[in-house]
Design a protein around this motif. Structure first.
Motif, PDB file in Angstrom:
ATOM      1  N   VAL A 274      22.452  37.623  37.090  1.00  0.00           N
ATOM      2  CA  VAL A 274      22.669  36.982  38.389  1.00  0.00           C
ATOM      3  C   VAL A 274      24.165  36.899  38.691  1.00  0.00           C
ATOM      4  N   PHE A 275      24.931  36.476  37.704  1.00  0.00           N
ATOM      5  CA  PHE A 275      26.377  36.341  37.890  1.00  0.00           C
ATOM      6  C   PHE A 275      27.051  37.683  38.182  1.00  0.00           C
ATOM      7  N   SER A 276      26.450  38.767  37.732  1.00  0.00           N
ATOM      8  CA  SER A 276      27.078  40.084  37.914  1.00  0.00           C
ATOM      9  C   SER A 276      27.172  40.482  39.387  1.00  0.00           C
ATOM     10  N   PHE A 277      26.427  39.798  40.258  1.00  0.00           N
ATOM     11  CA  PHE A 277      26.470  40.110  41.687  1.00  0.00           C
ATOM     12  C   PHE A 277      27.510  39.263  42.431  1.00  0.00           C
ATOM     13  N   LEU A 278      28.186  38.378  41.732  1.00  0.00           N
ATOM     14  CA  LEU A 278      29.137  37.479  42.379  1.00  0.00           C
ATOM     15  C   LEU A 278      30.543  38.065  42.397  1.00  0.00           C
ATOM     16  N   SER A 279      31.329  37.631  43.363  1.00  0.00           N
ATOM     17  CA  SER A 279      32.733  38.028  43.425  1.00  0.00           C
ATOM     18  C   SER A 279      33.524  37.268  42.364  1.00  0.00           C
ATOM     19  N   SER A 280      34.744  37.698  42.138  1.00  0.00           N
ATOM     20  CA  SER A 280      35.593  37.026  41.151  1.00  0.00           C
ATOM     21  C   SER A 280      35.825  35.570  41.525  1.00  0.00           C
ATOM     22  N   THR A 281      36.023  35.312  42.812  1.00  0.00           N
ATOM     23  CA  THR A 281      36.250  33.940  43.269  1.00  0.00           C
ATOM     24  C   THR A 281      35.041  33.062  42.989  1.00  0.00           C
ATOM     25  N   HIS A 282      33.839  33.579  43.273  1.00  0.00           N
ATOM     26  CA  HIS A 282      32.628  32.791  43.050  1.00  0.00           C
ATOM     27  C   HIS A 282      32.335  32.615  41.560  1.00  0.00           C
ATOM     28  N   LEU A 283      32.670  33.607  40.756  1.00  0.00           N
ATOM     29  CA  LEU A 283      32.507  33.442  39.310  1.00  0.00           C
ATOM     30  C   LEU A 283      33.385  32.308  38.795  1.00  0.00           C
ATOM     31  N   ALA A 284      34.620  32.275  39.272  1.00  0.00           N
ATOM     32  CA  ALA A 284      35.530  31.212  38.848  1.00  0.00           C
ATOM     33  C   ALA A 284      34.996  29.842  39.261  1.00  0.00           C
ATOM     34  N   LEU A 285      34.396  29.765  40.445  1.00  0.00           N
ATOM     35  CA  LEU A 285      33.812  28.497  40.894  1.00  0.00           C
ATOM     36  C   LEU A 285      32.609  28.114  40.029  1.00  0.00           C
ATOM     37  N   CYS A 286      31.775  29.088  39.692  1.00  0.00           N
ATOM     38  CA  CYS A 286      30.609  28.808  38.845  1.00  0.00           C
ATOM     39  C   CYS A 286      31.025  28.286  37.475  1.00  0.00           C
ATOM     40  N   SER A 287      32.159  28.749  36.995  1.00  0.00           N
ATOM     41  CA  SER A 287      32.603  28.332  35.659  1.00  0.00           C
ATOM     42  C   SER A 287      32.907  26.841  35.589  1.00  0.00           C
TER      43      SER A 287
END
Length: 226
Positions: free
Chosen positions: A25-38
Motif C-alpha cells: 500500500v505504501f509503495s503507491f504513496l509519494s515521498s511526502t506522504h510516506l514521510a507523513l505516514c511515518s
C-alpha cells in the motif's frame, strides 16, 4: 474503526494487515506522504522508511523547504549504512523554487547510486551544484534541468573560485585541463535561458556517451563549432 459485540474496544482494520501488505500500500504513496505516514505510530514509522520504498524520491511544490526535506530524508535512509543511501537511484523534483545548490550537495554526498535525476523549474540552482552532482554520482545517465534559468553549463572540468562565467575563460582545448568524462546519455536543458554556445561545447566534450539533448527555447544558442 470498528466495535466488537457492542464493547468499547475499538480496532483499526489496517492493523490486521501484514507488513508485506502495508508495504505494498505504501509503495503507491509519494515521498511526502510516506514521510507523513511515518509519524502515525511506531509500526508505520518502521515500515514507511523501508529502503525498498525509497529507490525513488519525488518532491514538488513552490513552498516546500526542499533542502531541509532532502537532508531529513537522506539522514533517516542512511541509518543502515551511514552516511550513504545506496537504495536511492531516482530523484524527481518539480517546481521546488526553494531548492538550492546545498540540496544538490546533499544528494551528491549521500546518494552515490543515482541514475536518474529531474530538477524541473528549480530556478535557484547554479552550475556549481549541478557540477557536484554529476561529478560524484558516477552512474548518472539521465539529467533534466529544464527551466533552471541559471544553468550555463554541465562542465566536468575543475571548478573556478570565481563566478560562474569565470570558469569558461580558459582555453577549451587546453591539454593541461583535467578531464572527467560523465556517463550522461540524456540531458534536457529546455528553457535554460542562460545557456550559450560555449556551454554546449563543454557539455559535448564532457559527455562522450550522450545520445539525446534537448535545447528548446535556449535563446542564446547561435551555433556549435566542432
Amino acid at each position: 474503526l470498528g466495535q466488537q459485540h457492542g464493547a468499547s474496544f475499538k480496532f483499526s482494520y489496517f492493523e490486521r494487515l501484514t507488513d508485506d501488505v502495508v508495504l505494498r500500500v505504501f509503495s503507491f504513496l509519494s515521498s511526502t506522504h510516506l514521510a507523513l505516514c511515518s509519524r502515525v505510530c511506531r509500526r508505520w514509522h518502521v515500515l514507511a522508511w523501508d529502503p525498498h520504498l525509497w529507490s525513488s524520491i519525488y518532491l514538488s511544490g513552490e513552498n516546500l523547504p526542499t533542502d531541509r526535506a532532502l537532508k531529513s530524508i537522506t539522514r533517516v535512509l542512511g541509518r543502515a549504512s551511514p552516511p550513504f543511501c545506496p537504495a536511492v537511484e531516482r530523484v524527481v523534483i518539480n517546481s521546488c523554487t526553494r531548492l538550492t545548490d546545498r540540496g544538490l550537495q546533499t544528494l551528491s554526498r549521500r546518494c552515490p547510486e543515482l541514475r536518474h535525476v529531474e530538477l524541473r523549474g528549480c530556478v535557484q540552482l547554479t552550475d556549481v551544484g549541478v557540477l557536484e552532482l554529476v561529478s560524484k554520482c558516477v552512474h548518472l545517465s539521465h539529467l533534466d534541468v529544464s527551466g533552471c534559468s541559471q544553468i550555463t553549463c554541465i562542465d566536468a572540468g575543475p571548478r573556478s573560485n570565481g563566478n560562474n562565467g569565470d570558469r569558461y575563460k580558459s582555453d577549451l582545448s587546453s591539454s593541461s585541463r583535467p578531464q572527467l568524462y560523465l556517463q550522461l546519455q540524456y540531458i534536457d536543458l529546455t528553457d535554460c535561458v542562460s545557456l550559450e554556445d560555449t556551454g554546449i561545447q563543454m557539455i559535448v566534450r564532457s559527455c562522450a556517451q550522450l545520445t539525446c539533448i534537448y535545447l528548446r527555447r535556449c535563446v542564446h544558442i547561435t551555433g556549435i563549432n566542432n
